[in-house]
Write an enzyme that holds these catalytic residues in place. Sequence first.
Site, PDB file in Angstrom:
ATOM      1  N   PRO A   1       0.609  -1.324  -0.132  1.00  0.00           N
ATOM      2  CA  PRO A   1       0.238  -0.021   0.334  1.00  0.00           C
ATOM      3  C   PRO A   1       0.846   1.244  -0.030  1.00  0.00           C
ATOM      4  O   PRO A   1       0.007   2.443   0.014  1.00  0.00           O
ATOM      5  CB  PRO A   1      -0.725  -0.144   1.433  1.00  0.00           C
ATOM      6  N   CYS A   2       2.208   1.331   0.025  1.00  0.00           N
ATOM      7  CA  CYS A   2       2.991   2.372   0.216  1.00  0.00           C
ATOM      8  C   CYS A   2       2.747   3.438  -1.130  1.00  0.00           C
ATOM      9  O   CYS A   2       3.167   4.551  -0.592  1.00  0.00           O
ATOM     10  CB  CYS A   2       4.489   2.180   0.280  1.00  0.00           C
TER      11      CYS A   2
END
Lengths: 324, 232
Positions: free
Chosen positions: B184-185
Amino acid sequence: MQRVWKGMIPIELQLASADAIELLASAVLPEPFQTFYMLIPRVSYLPFVTSRVKERWLDPMLALSGIRAVGDGQAIIKESDIWFEYNGQPLKWHYPVGLLYDMLVSDVAKGEAELPWSLTLHVRKFPVGKLVPSPSTQAMRDMFMAMIKEADFIRNGSTKRVMDLARSDQMQLLDGLESHSYEKYFAIHSIIVPAHDSKALASSSSTKTKSPMPKAIPVRFYMLTAGANEDGRDASTQADFSQFHISQIPVPLFKETSGTEQTTVADAFRLCYEISDPMSSAFVANCTCLCQGIKAPWESPIAWLADNLFYADCFLHLVVVGNS
Amino acid sequence: MSNNAGTLTDFPYLMQDEFVQCIERFVEQYARPLIERGVTDTNIVIRGRSAWQQYLQLRRPLLSKQNRCLNNISLSEDNAGIELEDVDPLQDIYLSESPTKDSGGYVEYHIVYSRTWRVPVVYVRAYQLDETGNMEVVLDVGRVVDLLVTDNAVRGAMAAVDFGGALGIQEHPMLGHPYLYLHPCHTAALLRAVVAPSSDDRSGVVQIGIDNYVAAWLSLVGPAVGLALPCV
């Protein structure tokens, strides 16, 4: 941190009898291979010791019994098939070894450690669906980097420090972790987490700190839920992973109510489990918080724990068990 | 008409309770269209009383390769001669024209809130029938990408992501078992770059609020996990 880095767990390994029978046609292993002893650093991970286990124990044991390590072009034992078990529990290989010990060995909180830690080694029937498959040093390295990126994001609001590391620095960090070299690991760790004086935090004067303070501390709580809040864990029943409630929460350094009081472990717990009453402290009386195998007083400042008792992935992994 | 009720406080990030509102709105709008397109299950699972212990679960059939069209790339034998514009990407992914060629498997998506990244994260598991007819979970990243990601450009972009690629394996944050997940970064940066928050009154630019956050997010990350949305 160096003392934490040097912390070791002595392990006593035995081969699962079903595997012994398959490989050696006997449940009894030949001398001197019946048990294998090793020390694993608390901050390290099982995939990093697997090759040592294979080279120093399994392969010589097979050789002694006249069995070649490779048959039909395939290794008889593949490292990715190796898994460890304690009391029927397959051990999660992507958890630091110290955390596994603190979670599963029931008497750690009472100060009566089970040492050496007796584990069973398996080389067949990998528990697919229960354990993340295909453990290997590369898979471990990738998972470790995901954790460190997350820790960076929580501390600094972006993953810039980790992503900006030169390739050689990333390799050095991982090599240092894998070979358990403090110098190699720490040289890069201090780029990701610059040192700052936590006493300066207490005076809450940011002009005295050497570097910007972290936005929040990466914390993971592992709370044993079976009777954890009432009678505590029955000493005769060992814990298993399914009984743990795991949650992750970025913890700010200072309490929301005052800007200057440092958050304590108790505050972090309340934040994590959304206990809105700041005075609620039944858990303080009934539960123990373990950090790196040490009982952390609930009133300890989280910042101090973060500076001194963090794991290699820069997280604080805190195990909460009921008092017996 | 005021849109304050749907405005997000800190776009592209979500507060916990905003996440719950977003997935509820998503189910209200998309459950029926998704089911009409072959998705078998769209519901919100509640694992605890806290907002971060709720997640959106979607389940759809897993088709064997010969029944899937590769969007933008090539068409299967059955569909030769159809113009690309006529191809409904959802029909090809979720529905099989020849049910007997179904793999019998299915794909399950869990859209979970992350308290670290403050955005939704998608966890995915693909299940296939093995040779003996048992349903087995596919936990090999390469095989899952092969099964779910039809666009070669997307595959290339995913493989190029550092530390093993965009799809990783982790323990499901609530169920504890291994699942694949999309790192998800980059989510927040992607959302910020592509859309504008509701409070920004720039007509002609897409406004994102509680009503359409999940749809916008899925339109960005969906291709990487074989999830496509119908138009509503």
